[in-house]
Structure formats: C-alpha cells, structure tokens
Design an enzyme around this catalytic site. Structure first.
Site, PDB file in Angstrom:
ATOM      1  N   ASP A 381       6.983   1.020  -4.337  1.00 19.03           N
ATOM      2  CA  ASP A 381       7.719   0.837  -5.588  1.00 19.03           C
ATOM      3  C   ASP A 381       8.822   1.887  -5.737  1.00 19.03           C
ATOM      4  OD1 ASP A 381       8.342  -0.351  -7.985  1.00 19.03           O
ATOM      5  OD2 ASP A 381       6.858   0.765  -9.130  1.00 19.03           O
ATOM      6  N   HIS A 398      16.583  -1.272  -1.272  1.00 17.90           N
ATOM      7  CA  HIS A 398      15.654  -1.959  -0.370  1.00 17.90           C
ATOM      8  C   HIS A 398      16.019  -1.695   1.091  1.00 17.90           C
ATOM      9  CE1 HIS A 398      13.791  -3.899  -3.763  1.00 17.90           C
ATOM     10  NE2 HIS A 398      14.973  -4.321  -4.189  1.00 17.90           N
ATOM     11  N   LEU A 490      -3.003  -0.228  15.433  1.00 13.43           N
ATOM     12  CA  LEU A 490      -2.850  -0.437  13.995  1.00 13.43           C
ATOM     13  C   LEU A 490      -2.623  -1.916  13.678  1.00 13.43           C
ATOM     14  CD1 LEU A 490      -2.272   0.689  11.078  1.00 13.43           C
ATOM     15  CD2 LEU A 490       0.140   0.788  11.785  1.00 13.43           C
TER      16      LEU A 490
END
Length: 624
Positions: A381, A398, A490
């Site tokens: 955020d 972004h 991962l």
C-alpha cells in the site's frame, strides 16, 4: 456396365490450400534424410500407439502435423520406458531419466542421434517453442515408473495437471505460432480444467487392465472408499457388483466432465473443431467402457471403426473448410541451437542463479527455524500517495513500486522464506481512474515480459478472477505459472483482480458442484473439504500479514488463510521499502508468541532473534 460415381469436387481454393499445406508440411520435415526419417517414425509411433490422438492431429493444419507427431511420440517413448514389463521400477526410472537428460543435451546441441529426439529438437527450434514446462511432465513420468498412489481427488488432479497439461500447452503454442491461436475463454477456465480431468479419467479407465497387470492402482482412494471390496476385487482381477458400481460411477463422472458444450464458443473454428471432436471421441470411448463389462479387466475396450468414422468424417470436412479460410504462418529455417545459459526459447530450468545482493552488502538476520514464518503475505500500500508526495501522477507510484517488489523476492530467497503472497490489484481497485488502472496492468505485463525472476528459483502463481483483465495478460500469467511450476524454492503468488470474499464464494460454488456430482458428502463436510476446493489447496496458512502505507486493516485479503496471521503494520509507503524491511518484519514475527487458543510456549532467548552483527539497523520509516 455402371459408371462408378465420382466424388463431389472440393472447392478450388480448398484443394489449392490443401496442396500447399501438404507441400509446406513436407518442406518442414527438412531435406536431411535423418530428420525426415525421424518425423516419419514419430508419425508411425503416434498412429500405432494412439489412434485417437493421431486422428485429432489430422484435424490440425498440415504444417503443424509433423511437430505434433514429434511431441506426442516423445510422450509415448517416455511412457513405454516407464511401463516396460519385467523390469525393476528403479531401472525403469533410470531409463526415463537418461532419455530426458539426453533430450536436454540434444536441445543444446541442436541435433541428436536418436530419431525421435532429433524431430523434437527440430520442432522446438523451428517453431520457437519453450519446452521448459515439459520438465515437470518428464519428471512425473520418471516417478510413474516407481509406482503411484493417490489418497484423494485433489492429489489425483494435481498429478493429472503435471502429467497432461504441459503437452496440451505445446499444441496451443504451435497454433499461436502458426497464427491460429486456441483462445481459451476466460469465463470458461473451470470448464477446461474439468475437460482435462475427464480426459485423464477416461484414459485410466481404458488402460485399467494394463495398469492392474503391472500392479498399478491409479484411481484415488477417495473414489474407491464408497465401494467396499472394489479395490481388493480389482487387484485380484475379479469383476464383482462393487467393481461394476464403481465403474458405472466413474464413467458417469467422466461423461459429465468432458461434456462442456460452451467450452468452444467464440473460439477459432479450427481449434474448436479439434476440441469438439476430442469430446465426441471420448464419449465413444466411454460407450465402449460401459459395454465392456468384465472384459474391462482383461483388455482395453475400443469403439468400432464404424463409430469412429461417423465422428471423424464430418470433422475432417469441417477441418478442411476452417483451415482453408485461415492464413497460416509457416516458419523459416531452424535457427542455430542456443547454449544452456542463453535466454533462448529452447533453454530449460537449469542454471538457476542466486538473487543479486543488496547494494549495501547487508545479509539477512539469523532466524531460528521454529521462529521462521512459512508464509508471509503483503499488502503493498501507498504507491499513489508516494507519487503525490513527490508531485507526480499517482500512476507513477506503481511503476516505482516494482523495485520494492523485486527487493522482497530477493530478500525472501536470501532468508529462506517458502511462500510470499503479494496483493497487487483487488476487485475493488476497478473503482480507480482509468489511467491508474491501465498503468497497473501494463506494469504487470511489462514485468512478465522482462522476467526479472526468470533465472531465480521462484515458482510464480497468480490468484484472482480472469474476467475484466485483458486476455493477453491472463494468458501471460498462466504461461509463467506453467513455466515455473517445477521450481522448488520460493513460491510467489501475485494476487491480481483478487477479492477474499469472492474467493470464498467461488470455493463454495466449487464445493456445491462437487457435492452435486457425488465427489463429497454434504452431510460430512469439514474444513479440509473446503480447503481442497480453494484455488490453491496447497497454499499454507498465512503466518505473517504485513501492510505498508500507515493503514491498519486487512482489506479483504486472504480471509481464509489469514485467520490466525500475525499482523504487522508499518508507516512507510511501499516504494520506500526494500528487503531489509521484510527481514525486520520476520524478525518481529519471531519475537511473538503464537497461541492458537492454547497455553503459550516459553519464548526462546531474544538473542536468537537479533539481526546478525553485519546487518545495520533499518532506520524507522517516517510517517507520511
């Protein structure tokens, strides 16, 4: 003497197109006699071992048929190596491994002394196919040689996806390269999955006698349990009422799964004809299975030639018309082979590198194993507010946030985190401005094209709804997921067009469908049943949920998985974070006591959870 009736002449453009296609097909097999012999062998293997697959390949454009023969012959060779009778399982697995390893070496060299592998090498180079996603399927074939057992439908389905989907994706790649893409409707993805499940179930029922003779029971225990005695009877080759009831139940289930009339609506008529014909042939096979009775346990059932002809004759006419109206792209000469380390289309999932170090040279803290989270979820955020604070348009935040995303992945790999899930775009984010939405989606697509994690041990997954998203983005997300599916480091799950309540609603719908089809008993449902129908049943619960941007709410993010998550809120906007912030969050997690309703265990010495001496303390992020 009666005059022999002449066949109705085909339209001139169809005849001309067919002749050109056959000529192009012959040209694609090359002038090299060894290569032409390899393609002919692949055609013969496909025709002899899999007549139905061969018939479906004949519905493809002629220029694609040699490539299809080569790819399917490779499947057949591997299956034969895995199922060789009178050979020890370990020896069969070693043979599969040797053939797979040789193929990887041949792809690098650009040639092969084995005729089937030579055809595969030529196909991969000529059509610029990425064969890396076949690694998992080949590894699965090696495991098949050692024997398989499935406890439930979820495990069975996962195996089916590993075994079958990669080869189907190669056919899709071929159609895309030729200029006739098999565009899958985004609102019908569940239908495609059901169709593939039904296909594999029919294959298992067809090969039941062969598998039982080799001591294999590939039906899941969950399917056998409602029919007491059926497993023992099957193992002994006895046809009993329990076996008959089991086969009736499974054939009905398979028929429902392959009957998906809406699946091909809106698709190019050529690929649609292939899929529709495949469904027709599978229903014929189910008719043969139902009619076989006790002989199902002694030999594979086959539909009659007349039944096949009734399906294939009109399908061939539809195919000729569809492809005659479609301009196709024929590839040029095969390019030179690429090296193992080159980022070319024929490379494989080898030579994975470690993540780049932090610019300051800092290393992750030492975390005791019992204090290390398995799954960290992050709400990224503050991108828009970060940009506004700097006098920039919101959408620029972004783009800036991608650097922080890279850092989190690098940091997760360095510290040994197993699962990292990132909230990228929610179902509520469609309320934002058009320019901001466009920038977010373009940034995601750019990341997929650039592939910053391509050479890292990262398995990438996407969670969210496909509707509203651009089709090319959805296909790119799924391709990347397929390409990295065999990696073991991962697991990075990116949530795009995701909503937690929506996920629970869709899972409930899937569970209701399963109950309607008899896969689960609605009176005995438990949490495990619900979890098995989530988009990713293997996703563990979230241990640590971290949100940046000075907000303290979970915003409809992973409500099922995050029920017992430790919450961690930080004031800094997302672009200001790097891997040190992830390590700091994990260190803080290690200091907490997790009760889950039980008496808390004694907390270990805090000395074990301090950052290593060479890690400078991360300065506190200023509030914005």
């Amino acid at each position: 003497m009666r005059t022999k009736p002449q066949p109705t002449p085909a339209p001139l453009h169809s005849v001309t197109h067919a002749r050109r296609s056959r000529a192009a097909s012959r040209a694609l097999m090359g002038e090299d006699p060894a290569l032409r012999a390899g393609y002919r062998l692949c055609r013969r293997i496909t025709r002899q071992h899999d007549p139905a697959i061969y018939a479906l390949v004949q519905l493809m454009p002629a220029v694609l048929r040699p490539a299809c023969w080569a790819l399917w012959a490779a499947v057949t060779v591997l299956d034969d190596l895995a199922d060789t009778p009178d050979t020890e399982p370990a020896q069969r697995a070693a043979r599969v491994e040797a053939w797979t390893r040789a193929l990887k070496q041949d792809l690098t060299a650009g040639t092969s002394t084995d005729p089937v592998r030579y055809a595969v090498v030529d196909t991969a180079g000529r059509w610029r196919l990425d064969l890396s996603d076949l690694q998992g399927a080949m590894a699965r074939t090696r495991e098949d040689a050692l024997g398989l057992r499935f406890t439930d439908w979820a495990a069975w389905r996962a195996w089916c996806n590993e075994e079958i989907v990669p080869w189907g994706d190669q056919a899709r790649q071929l159609l895309e390269r030729a200029g006739a893409p098999m565009t899958l409707r985004l609102d019908r993805h569940a239908d495609y999955e059901q169709f593939m499940d039904g296909t594999q179930l029919i294959n298992m029922l067809t090969d039941l006698s062969t598998d039982l003779a080799q001591g294999h029971m590939l039906l899941p225990q969950e399917a056998l349990e409602p029919f007491p005695g059926a497993e023992a009877d099957l193992t002994q080759g006895r046809w009993s009422p329990a076996v008959a009831a089991l086969i009736a139940e499974l054939t009905a289930l398979a028929r429902r799964r392959v009957t998906r009339p809406a699946m091909t609506r809106g698709m190019h008529p050529g690929p649609a004809n292939v899929l529709d014909t495949a469904a027709d042939l599978m229903r014929l096979q189910l008719d043969a299975i139902e009619a076989a009775g006790p002989t199902l346990l002694t030999r594979p059932p086959r539909p009659s030639v007349a039944a096949h002809t009734r399906v294939l004759l009109p399908a061939r006419l539809r195919s000729a018309l569809a492809w005659s109206l479609t301009p196709l792209t024929v590839p040029g000469p095969r390019p030179p082979a690429v090296g193992v380390g080159d980022p070319g289309p024929a490379t494989h999932d080898t030579g994975l590198r470690p993540p780049p170090p932090h610019p300051d040279g800092v290393r992750p803290p030492r975390i005791a194993a019992d204090r290390m989270p398995s799954h960290v979820a992050v709400i990224m955020d503050g991108n828009g507010r970060w940009a506004e604070q700097r006098g920039l348009p919101r959408h620029e935040g972004h783009r800036a946030g991608t650097a922080a995303l890279h850092e989190m992945v690098y940091g997760a790999l360095e510290i040994g985190l197993r699962h990292l899930t990132l909230y990228t775009f929610s179902t509520e984010n469609w309320k934002r401005g058009t320019e901001e939405i466009t920038t977010i989606l373009e940034t995601v697509r750019h990341e997929l094209d650039e592939g910053p994690f391509r050479d890292l041990d990262v398995r990438q997954r996407w969670s969210g709804r496909p509707d509203k998203l651009p089709e090319d983005l959805v296909h790119a997300l799924r391709r990347e997921q397929q390409r990295t599916r065999t990696r073991t480091g991962l697991t990075l799950t990116v949530c795009i067009n995701y909503g937690g309540r929506d996920e629970i609603t869709r899972t409930a719908a899937a569970l209701a469908q399963a109950a309607r089809e008899g896969e689960v008993d609605p009176h005995l449902l438990g949490e495990d049943d619900f979890a098995r129908h989530l988009p990713y049943p293997d996703m563990p619960d979230v241990d640590l949920l971290w949100r940046t941007g000075n907000e303290q709410r979970t915003s409809n993010f992973l409500p099922w998985h995050a029920t017992y998550a430790e919450l961690h809120f930080t004031p800094g906007y997302w672009p200001d974070n790097d891997r040190r912030d992830l390590w700091q969050a994990i260190t803080e997690y290690g200091r907490r006591q997790r009760r889950h309703g039980a008496v808390p265990a004694p907390l270990a010495s805090p000395e074990k959870h301090r950052p290593s001496p060479d890690v400078p303390a991360r300065p506190a992020c200023p509030r914005h």
